[in-house]
Design a protein around this motif. Structure first.
Motif, PDB file in Angstrom:
ATOM      1  N   LEU A  96      13.834  11.810  10.083  1.00 65.19           N
ATOM      2  CA  LEU A  96      12.776  13.033   9.549  1.00 65.19           C
ATOM      3  C   LEU A  96      13.046  13.574   7.974  1.00 65.19           C
ATOM      4  O   LEU A  96      14.259  13.587   7.792  1.00 65.19           O
ATOM      5  N   SER A  97      12.064  13.849   7.523  1.00 66.72           N
ATOM      6  CA  SER A  97      12.202  14.238   6.164  1.00 66.72           C
ATOM      7  C   SER A  97      12.725  15.882   6.219  1.00 66.72           C
ATOM      8  O   SER A  97      12.921  16.386   7.415  1.00 66.72           O
ATOM      9  N   VAL A 112       9.082  20.820   9.895  1.00 70.47           N
ATOM     10  CA  VAL A 112       8.593  19.974  10.905  1.00 70.47           C
ATOM     11  C   VAL A 112       8.265  20.825  12.150  1.00 70.47           C
ATOM     12  O   VAL A 112       8.594  21.831  12.364  1.00 70.47           O
ATOM     13  N   SER A 113       7.412  20.086  13.024  1.00 75.74           N
ATOM     14  CA  SER A 113       6.991  20.568  14.132  1.00 75.74           C
ATOM     15  C   SER A 113       7.528  19.944  15.307  1.00 75.74           C
ATOM     16  O   SER A 113       7.952  18.639  15.266  1.00 75.74           O
ATOM     17  N   ASP A 162       5.648  18.282  17.227  1.00 77.31           N
ATOM     18  CA  ASP A 162       4.837  17.011  17.542  1.00 77.31           C
ATOM     19  C   ASP A 162       5.364  16.111  16.417  1.00 77.31           C
ATOM     20  O   ASP A 162       5.264  14.812  16.816  1.00 77.31           O
ATOM     21  N   ASP A 163       5.714  16.530  15.110  1.00 71.94           N
ATOM     22  CA  ASP A 163       6.452  15.573  14.246  1.00 71.94           C
ATOM     23  C   ASP A 163       7.631  14.862  14.852  1.00 71.94           C
ATOM     24  O   ASP A 163       7.677  13.608  14.729  1.00 71.94           O
ATOM     25  N   ILE A 164       8.294  15.600  15.530  1.00 70.43           N
ATOM     26  CA  ILE A 164       9.722  15.070  16.247  1.00 70.43           C
ATOM     27  C   ILE A 164       9.413  14.135  17.109  1.00 70.43           C
ATOM     28  O   ILE A 164       9.760  13.185  17.278  1.00 70.43           O
ATOM     29  N   ARG A 212       6.501  12.244  17.547  1.00 70.79           N
ATOM     30  CA  ARG A 212       5.900  10.999  17.053  1.00 70.79           C
ATOM     31  C   ARG A 212       7.088  10.232  16.315  1.00 70.79           C
ATOM     32  O   ARG A 212       7.105   9.080  16.330  1.00 70.79           O
ATOM     33  N   HIS A 213       7.750  11.055  15.705  1.00 71.71           N
ATOM     34  CA  HIS A 213       8.983  10.350  14.952  1.00 71.71           C
ATOM     35  C   HIS A 213       9.970   9.522  16.040  1.00 71.71           C
ATOM     36  O   HIS A 213      10.155   8.334  15.936  1.00 71.71           O
TER      37      HIS A 213
END
Length: 212
Positions: free
Chosen positions: A87-88, A92-93, A95-97, A99-100
């Motif tokens: 992850l960058s 982050v949310s 949801d970002d986590i 999907r990653h």
């Protein structure tokens, strides 16, 4: 066929190719009996995400040792690329986590417990695979997660593990482990943001189900 595929890559990018087209590029040439596109399509249709051994690949008409080795090397390279993705460091949310981690562990054949550590501003500090195997209270202890959090001065954590069977349901062990982890986090001032179940295509959240 190959010329058309190369032209398509040059004009529109490699991401526009279908799975069988990508495989056709790797294989290179067909045989007198079968076009390379037909061979590639047959392999895609009869395999589980190209999860095939050298011998299984060579059982397809038109695939010799060289082509089979190329396919295995390409699949392994793709797997290593996914495993190396992180992850960058931007905000982050959940949801970002989620999907990653679908890309990172969703297709893993074994359960993997991953912890994503964040600071107060929801910037990712690090992510680590904590455990490989069945996630339950007997095999995973909160200290394994929190030890790393303390080392990197993380104030928040998201934990996730994949279900190779594709189920999004949380087991009793999943919930009990999460509640135990939440209590331990609270004692040392760390916020357990969520516990996610990851599959190949999506994820579910204990917090959204009010289970923690």
């Amino acid at each position: 066929m190959m010329i058309k595929l190369r032209e398509k890559i040059l004009a529109y990018g490699v991401s526009t190719l279908k799975d069988e087209e990508l495989l056709a590029v790797i294989i290179g040439n067909g045989t007198r009996e079968s076009k390379v596109s037909e061979i590639a399509k047959k392999i895609i249709c009869q395999s589980n995400s190209l999860n095939l051994s050298l011998e299984q690949l060579m059982s397809f008409n038109g695939i010799g040792v060289a082509q089979a080795c190329k396919i295995l090397a390409a699949v392994e390279l793709g797997t290593r690329k996914v495993q190396s993705d992180t992850l960058s460091e931007t905000i982050v949310s959940v949801d970002d986590i989620g999907r990653h981690l679908i890309n990172k562990i969703g297709g893993a054949p074994q359960e993997k417990l991953v912890a994503v550590y964040l600071n107060n501003s929801y910037h990712v500090i690090d992510e680590q695979v904590i455990f490989i195997g069945t996630v339950d209270q007997a095999t995973v202890h909160p200290r394994d997660i929190l030890r790393e959090a303390v080392k990197m001065s993380a104030t928040q954590v998201v934990v996730a593990h994949n279900h190779p069977n594709g189920s999004l349901m949380f087991s009793n062990d999943d919930q009990e482990f999460s509640l135990r982890l939440k209590k331990c986090c609270h004692l040392i001032g760390i916020n357990l943001i969520d516990h996610l179940i990851i599959t190949k295509k999506t994820y579910s959240s204990l917090k959204s189900l009010n289970l923690i």
